[in-house]
Structures are given as C-alpha cells and as structure tokens.
Motif scaffolding. Structure first.
Motif, PDB file in Angstrom:
ATOM      1  N   HIS A 299      49.642  20.669 -78.075  1.00 14.28           N
ATOM      2  CA  HIS A 299      50.829  21.451 -78.407  1.00 14.28           C
ATOM      3  C   HIS A 299      51.390  21.078 -79.779  1.00 14.28           C
ATOM      4  N   GLY A 300      50.595  20.372 -80.549  1.00 15.79           N
ATOM      5  CA  GLY A 300      51.030  20.014 -81.896  1.00 15.79           C
ATOM      6  C   GLY A 300      52.081  18.933 -81.918  1.00 15.79           C
ATOM      7  N   LEU A 301      52.162  18.159 -80.856  1.00 14.00           N
ATOM      8  CA  LEU A 301      53.197  17.125 -80.787  1.00 14.00           C
ATOM      9  C   LEU A 301      52.565  15.747 -80.597  1.00 14.00           C
ATOM     10  N   ASP A 305      57.305  11.761 -80.933  1.00 10.14           N
ATOM     11  CA  ASP A 305      58.309  12.788 -81.219  1.00 10.14           C
ATOM     12  C   ASP A 305      59.479  12.719 -80.241  1.00 10.14           C
ATOM     13  N   ILE A 377      63.129  21.147 -79.091  1.00 11.77           N
ATOM     14  CA  ILE A 377      61.773  21.693 -79.199  1.00 11.77           C
ATOM     15  C   ILE A 377      61.568  22.299 -80.580  1.00 11.77           C
ATOM     16  N   THR A 379      61.737  22.630 -84.372  1.00 13.43           N
ATOM     17  CA  THR A 379      61.722  21.500 -85.306  1.00 13.43           C
ATOM     18  C   THR A 379      63.047  21.362 -86.050  1.00 13.43           C
ATOM     19  N   PHE A 380      63.802  22.464 -86.122  1.00 15.57           N
ATOM     20  CA  PHE A 380      65.062  22.398 -86.868  1.00 15.57           C
ATOM     21  C   PHE A 380      66.267  22.263 -85.938  1.00 15.57           C
TER      22      PHE A 380
ATOM     23  N   LEU B  67      68.363  25.988 -92.197  1.00 19.23           N
ATOM     24  CA  LEU B  67      67.273  25.032 -92.394  1.00 19.23           C
ATOM     25  C   LEU B  67      67.300  24.543 -93.830  1.00 19.23           C
ATOM     26  N   LYS B 265      56.168  26.044 -91.925  1.00 19.45           N
ATOM     27  CA  LYS B 265      55.846  24.807 -91.203  1.00 19.45           C
ATOM     28  C   LYS B 265      56.966  24.412 -90.241  1.00 19.45           C
ATOM     29  N   ALA B 266      58.200  24.745 -90.600  1.00 16.54           N
ATOM     30  CA  ALA B 266      59.322  24.411 -89.709  1.00 16.54           C
ATOM     31  C   ALA B 266      59.270  25.225 -88.415  1.00 16.54           C
ATOM     32  N   ASN B 268      56.680  25.764 -86.480  1.00 18.56           N
ATOM     33  CA  ASN B 268      55.778  25.229 -85.470  1.00 18.56           C
ATOM     34  C   ASN B 268      55.503  23.753 -85.692  1.00 18.56           C
ATOM     35  N   ALA B 269      55.674  22.984 -84.634  1.00 21.42           N
ATOM     36  CA  ALA B 269      55.514  21.540 -84.746  1.00 21.42           C
ATOM     37  C   ALA B 269      54.118  21.169 -85.224  1.00 21.42           C
ATOM     38  N   ARG B 272      53.671  20.822 -88.942  1.00 21.36           N
ATOM     39  CA  ARG B 272      54.465  19.847 -89.686  1.00 21.36           C
ATOM     40  C   ARG B 272      53.587  18.805 -90.344  1.00 21.36           C
ATOM     41  N   PRO B 276      60.778  16.957 -88.971  1.00 19.86           N
ATOM     42  CA  PRO B 276      61.433  18.249 -89.145  1.00 19.86           C
ATOM     43  C   PRO B 276      62.202  18.381 -90.447  1.00 19.86           C
TER      44      PRO B 276
END
Lengths: 426, 286
Positions: A299-301, A305, A377, A379-380, B67, B265-266, B268-269, B272, B276
């Motif tokens: 899941h890209g994590l 994190d 969840i 990223t921002f 952002l 990129k922000a 989707n994790a 990155r 963040p």
C-alpha cells in the motif's frame, strides 16, 4: 431503633447462602452506597448524552470511535472468560472448572450487559438502535456483532438465572428449585451455543477494524471471508478472558479476606490461559510482521509511518514503537509465567501474569480503536489528538461500579463459589 | 435522496453500469478562495456552529486543504486541494466502497445507475462506522441540532432535507440537482445533457477549476480528460490525472490535475520520496 436494626440484620442474614460468613450489614450498605454514588454519577452523564446528544463528548469527526468503543471492545474481550470457561467445563469436560464457572458467567454477564449499555449511549440516535436488526446489512461486520452479541447476552442470562434461583429463600420455592435444576441439566447446550456465538462476535469485533481497507493501520488480508484480526480477537479473548476471571477472583478473595476457589482450579484455568496466550502471541507477532513488512509496502506505506510524526501516545520512544512493544510483551510475559508450573504456583507471579494478560487484550483493543482513528491516511492530513470529556469518563466508569455492585450482591446472596463453605468453615 | 437513487447491491452483479458521475479538479487553477465550500453549504443546507474554529467537528462536505512543499522562500509553494466525497466505486468499480460495505443498517448505498454514494438520513442511527472507514474523512457527524438564524431559514433549499442531530452526512454530488434535471429530461423524452446536471461547487468555482460530468459518457469533458491519452489535450496540458490514495483500491471518482510533481506525490503515499509535504489542513481558512 437498635432492635429494629437487629431484626433487619436477622432477616437479611436468612438470604445468605447456608454455612457462610458475610460482612456486617452496615458495612455492606456503606460499600454499596459508595459504588452506588459512582453509578449515579455515570447514570447522570448517560442521560446527558441521551438528552443533549454526543456533543457532550470530546469525540469529533477524526475520532468517531473513541473511549467508549475501546471500553466496549475491552469489556467484551475480558468477559471472554465466560464463554471459554464454559466451553472447557461443559464441552471439553474440564470438570474442576465447575468451581469457578459461576463466577466466570457472572463476570461475563456484567461485561456483556455493560457493553450493550455502552453501545446504547454511543450511537447518535439511540431510539433507532433497532435499525441494525431491521435494516441489517449482511456485509457489515457490525451487523454480525449486533446479532451475535445480543444472542450471546441472552445465553448469559440463561446461564445466570439458575444461580439467582439458587438463593436460599428462592430455592425453597419448588418451582424455582426445579427450574434451576433443569437449567443445569441442559447447560451444556447453552455453553456450546455461547461458545459458537462468542467465536463469531469476538471475531466480528476484530473484523470491524480488519475490513477497513481504507485504513491500512487496521486492514488485514482475508482468510476465507474474514480478515486475520477476526481470529486474533477470538483467540485473545479466549486467552485473556480467563486471566481476567482469575484476576477478579483474586481481587474478590483479597477484599472478602477469604479463599473462595481452590488453587488446583485456578491453576488449571491459568495453565490453559497460558498456552492460549503463548500461541496467541506467536500468531500476533506473525500477523504484525506480515502486516508491517508485506502488506503495508503493498500500500506504499512503511511500518514506521504509524509510529512517527505523532503524539507521545503512539510515537516512538527511544527508537521503539512502545505501544506495539508493550502489547506484545503483555502477551509473551504472562504466557511464559503461566505455562510454567512454578510460575502458576507462585501467587505474586500468578497475579502479575493475569494482570498483564488482562492488559494484553485491553491494549490491543485500544490500539485497534484509537490508533486506527488517529493515524492519518492522506499524506497532507494531520495527526489530531483527543482526550475524553468527563461525561465519557463517567459513563466508562459506570460499568465498573455496576459490576462491583452486582458482584457484591451476587456474592452476598448467591452460592457463587461452591467451595467457599469448605474453604472457610464457620 | 437515498432509496430512490440506490438500487441495491444486486444491480452491480452482472449488470452493466449506467452513468458514473465524477469530477476533475485542476489544482493548478484552484486559488483556495473557498467559494466551492460556501456554495456547497448554501446549496445543501449545511448548518454552521456559532464558533467554527474547531475544524474537527465542523461539517464541510467540500473541504479545501492547504498543502505546502515544505520548502523555504524562494522555493516555497502552496497548493489548495478541494476534497468532496470521492464516491468510491471500490475494487473493479463493483460498488464496494469503504463506507457502504460497513454500514450495519444499509443507511448508505452505492448506485450503479449514477455511481453516487448516497446517505439515507432517516435510516442512519449514528454508529459512525462509515466515518472510521473513510480514508478521506469526507463523512461528518451531526454533533449538534442544526440551527439556522431566523432570517436564514427563508433561504434554505427546499430540495434538500435538513439533517437531524446524531446522524452522519456527506457530499451527495448535489444529487437533488440530478433528480431535478432527470425529471425534466424524462418529461421531455430525451437524455440528460452534460450542462443540466452540475454540482454547486462546480458552478461556483470562479477559476473554473472543477469539471463535473459522467465518466462513462464519451461526450462529457470529464471522460475526455480522464481517458484522453494525448498529453496535448487542452485541459491536460501534459499533465496526468491522479486520484488520492489510489493504492488503497478505493477507486475514487474525483480526479486531480497538477503539473507540480510534489503535489502529485502528496496524493499517494507510495509516490512519496520523503515525509508528507505538509500537515496543517486549513479547512478553507486561508
């Protein structure tokens, strides 16, 4: 005045089980009064929530599930001693456990009735609570929880009723006497039903978090149709529930200053709990490793994190994600103590083990409720903090006061501990 | 809205999907003015609190996040990201959105006719499981009774019911507008035109950053933008549409455009490179 009090004392003592000593009535009333006041405080907060709404809490849109849901999952997990002890006693045939099964059922009854009460406070529209049955969505884990939980509470009531009917005075009435007797005769069926229902509702509670594929902290891969948390929740309840039963038994013994259950009974339950905890901790560690190093990267994590960029509650302390570590240690340490004969027979070690074992389930449920909500969840997004309001705390303490009162009443008037008379001759 | 729109789960199994309404939001055009949020609240009778400073319990169906690339001047950059409900279709667009599958009372449903995730206010009993399930935090709980100033009550939309305390609500893609437009089209015996069904936020955006339409309809702009592989497309301008948290398989219907690499990129994790970009959501106050 004195004569009237003595008369009341005499009449009241006729309700006690035969051949046992009970605390003076004034002491008992004071005890009940204190916990009754705590209970009333909780009831006041409960009515505030019902009449004014959930704005009485500090929950918010980032913490839709908060302290109450943790308490709910927590009491259900530690109340798991009822179903598992019942399974061991009636289905598997561990006969010595008949001396502790009453208490396990009583604790379970308190835990499950508390859980239902908490749920009734926790929903935004309590008068629509029945919609969960009427408009049931069969795809929802919460639906499964609601059905199995309600049914199992019914089973616990059936298991508790014969104990009530065995009160000295009630037992003198032939109808009640025969009813209690007949209930005991068919109890194995209810114990098996309870175990079956518990397997599903404990598991469904794990599934509640495990199916959240939008929340990678909680999400787990499926095994058949259930996420792995389904099985881990059932497993941990079966492991930690008996620990809590033993813990409450030991606390009761300390407060009443009496031995209520023989050591061989406690040790047998402790041994089984120990092996359950050991196997659970292996499964939990395997699940955590799979989640951290296989599932999250998909899941890209990364596992880090979830333990950084947050408050001290969840973040790393000295480079270690401490809450994860404590959760695992709370299963491994008591497991190692309880599987060893020496550990089980040492009273301090046993108490430490069952305390840690109970904490194991409570911390796990905390993480699977609060941390799931807390972890951002997007990223921002931000890592928000939450602290419960006094209304939330009061209504969470309410079940504790209710439990103490019900245990006190049951212990005073019902033959909860069959070995009490033998262990404490008057 | 709700039951009239939802056609249950059965429809998704083995049946071709009808329309699939979605959005494309050009983040390079968005100025963060908040007009979309205001229009949304006015259109959908979203109540306000006397004190709106706590953004954790404020209802904002459309929310603009702020952002930043986290760099110092002169490289500092800001991006405003409007976030409505994503109306997720789930894996393979089968209607298995994170919130619909978890609702114990079937108070939220996925329509295979429109691709819109509904909320049935009179059936929701406020368990908030759907809120926990939504990774976009697009669902909001009514912590208080809705209160509107006396004069303002005259301005409430008669097409949208006011929600009571204790239930969950969220962006509906202005579904009442769809119903209204469909009624007219049906009466006139023709198909719905693209311009006839537009959300309030789309129409209110002064920069024209939001495009709304049927992702399944080749004549609609959103379909062209999302499916056009030519980077020379007038809207795309060499940019590639992306969605938030695509790796979770939520399959949202809201697409974003940006030429800025750090913004993409922000979203989707997995994209990155570092931590963040920034964290403080402005909630539209910027």
């Amino acid at each position: 005045m004195e004569a009237a009090y003595q008369k009341i004392v005499r009449l009241e003592s006729q309700l006690h089980p035969e051949g046992v000593q009970r605390a003076p009535l004034w002491q008992f009333v004071l005890w009940l009064g204190f916990f009754g006041a705590v209970l009333l405080w909780g009831v006041y907060a409960m009515f505030l929530c019902w009449f004014k709404g959930l704005n009485q809490t500090n929950m918010n849109d980032y913490y839709g599930f908060a302290l109450w849901i943790w308490a709910d999952l927590g009491v259900i997990a530690v109340g798991g001693g009822a179903f598992f002890t019942g399974l061991l006693r009636y289905v598997i045939g561990k006969d010595p456990l008949k001396y502790i099964i009453n208490y396990a059922v009583l604790i379970g009854f308190i835990c499950y009735s508390s859980a239902l009460l908490i749920l009734a406070i926790d929903i935004g529209q309590p008068l629509r609570g029945w919609f969960i049955f009427w408009h049931a969505n069969v795809h929802s884990m919460l639906t499964e929880v609601a059905f199995c939980l309600s049914c199992y509470f019914g089973v616990l009531c059936i298991e508790y009723i014969p104990l009530v009917l065995e009160n000295r005075k009630l037992d003198e009435i032939p109808f009640f006497h025969h009813t209690a007797h007949n209930f005991h005769e068919v109890m194995a069926i209810f114990a098996a039903t309870g175990a079956f229902l518990s397997f599903f509702h404990q598991g469904s509670l794990g599934g509640v978090a495990g199916v959240l594929f939008g929340r990678p902290f909680a999400y787990r891969p499926e095994f058949y149709i259930w996420p792995t948390t389904f099985f881990l929740f059932t497993w941990s309840a079966a492991a930690c529930g008996p620990c809590f039963t033993i813990l409450v038994t030991k606390i009761t013994e300390a407060i009443t200053r009496k031995k209520l259950v023989k050591d061989n009974v406690v040790e047998l339950l402790a041994k089984i709990a120990g092996w359950m905890l050991l196997t659970y901790s292996i499964a939990k560690i395997a699940d955590t490793l799979y989640w951290g190093f296989v599932m999250l990267p998909k899941h890209g994590l990364q596992i880090t994190d979830f333990y950084t960029n947050a408050s001290l509650i969840y973040t790393k302390l000295g480079g270690v994600p401490w809450i994860l570590l404590i959760e695992i240690l709370c299963s491994v340490i008591p497991a190692l103590i309880l599987v060893s004969k020496k550990g089980r027979q040492s009273k301090p070690a046993l108490v430490v083990a069952v305390l840690l074992g109970s904490m194991c389930a409570l911390i796990n449920r905390w993480v699977m409720v609060l941390q799931v909500m807390a972890a951002p969840i997007m990223t921002f997004d931000q890592f928000a903090l939450y602290f419960p309001s006094w209304q939330e705390l009061a209504t969470t303490i309410l079940p504790v006061a209710y439990g103490v009162i019900l245990i006190s009443l049951s212990h005073r008037y019902l033959p909860v501990f069959p070995q009490e008379r033998e262990l404490n001759p008057v | 809205m709700g039951e009239t729109q939802g056609h249950g789960h059965q429809e998704g199994h083995g049946h071709a999907q009808g329309s699939k309404y979605g959005m494309v939001i050009d983040l390079d055009k968005c100025t963060g003015c908040g007009a979309c949020m205001v229009a949304c609240m006015a259109e959908n009778n979203v109540p306000t609190k006397p004190d709106e400073t706590n953004k954790l319990d404020t209802i904002t169906w459309m929310r603009v996040f702020k952002l930043s690339n986290g760099k110092a001047f002169p490289e500092a950059e800001t991006c405003y990201l409007p976030r409505p409900c994503m109306h997720c279709g789930g894996k393979h667009d089968a209607g298995h959105s994170p919130c619909v599958s978890v609702c114990p009372a079937t108070a939220t449903d996925y329509s295979y006719k429109t691709g819109i995730v509904s909320q049935i206010y009179t059936r929701c009993f406020g368990c908030r499981y759907c809120m926990g399930a939504c990774p976009y935090k697009a669902r909001y709980f009514n912590w208080w009774d809705p209160k509107f100033p006396a004069d303002m009550k005259e301005y409430l939309s008669p097409d949208v019911s006011v929600r009571m305390r204790g239930i969950v609500e969220k962006c509906s893609f202005c579904f009442h507008r769809y119903q209204r437009a469909m009624d007219r089209a049906f009466y006139e015996g023709r198909e719905l035109e693209e311009h006839e069904y537009q959300t309030a936020c789309t129409q209110a955006c002064p920069a024209g950053a939001i495009t709304f339409g049927d992702l399944n309809n080749e004549r609609h702009m959103v379909h062209k933008v999302v499916n056009d592989k030519h980077e020379g497309h007038a809207v795309l301008q060499g940019r590639k549409p992306f969605r938030l948290l695509e790796e979770l398989d939520t399959n949202p219907k809201v697409y974003y455009l940006s030429a800025r690499d750090w913004v993409v990129k922000a979203g989707n994790a997995s994209l990155r490179e570092t931590k963040p970009a920034t964290k403080k959501p402005s909630g539209g106050h910027h």
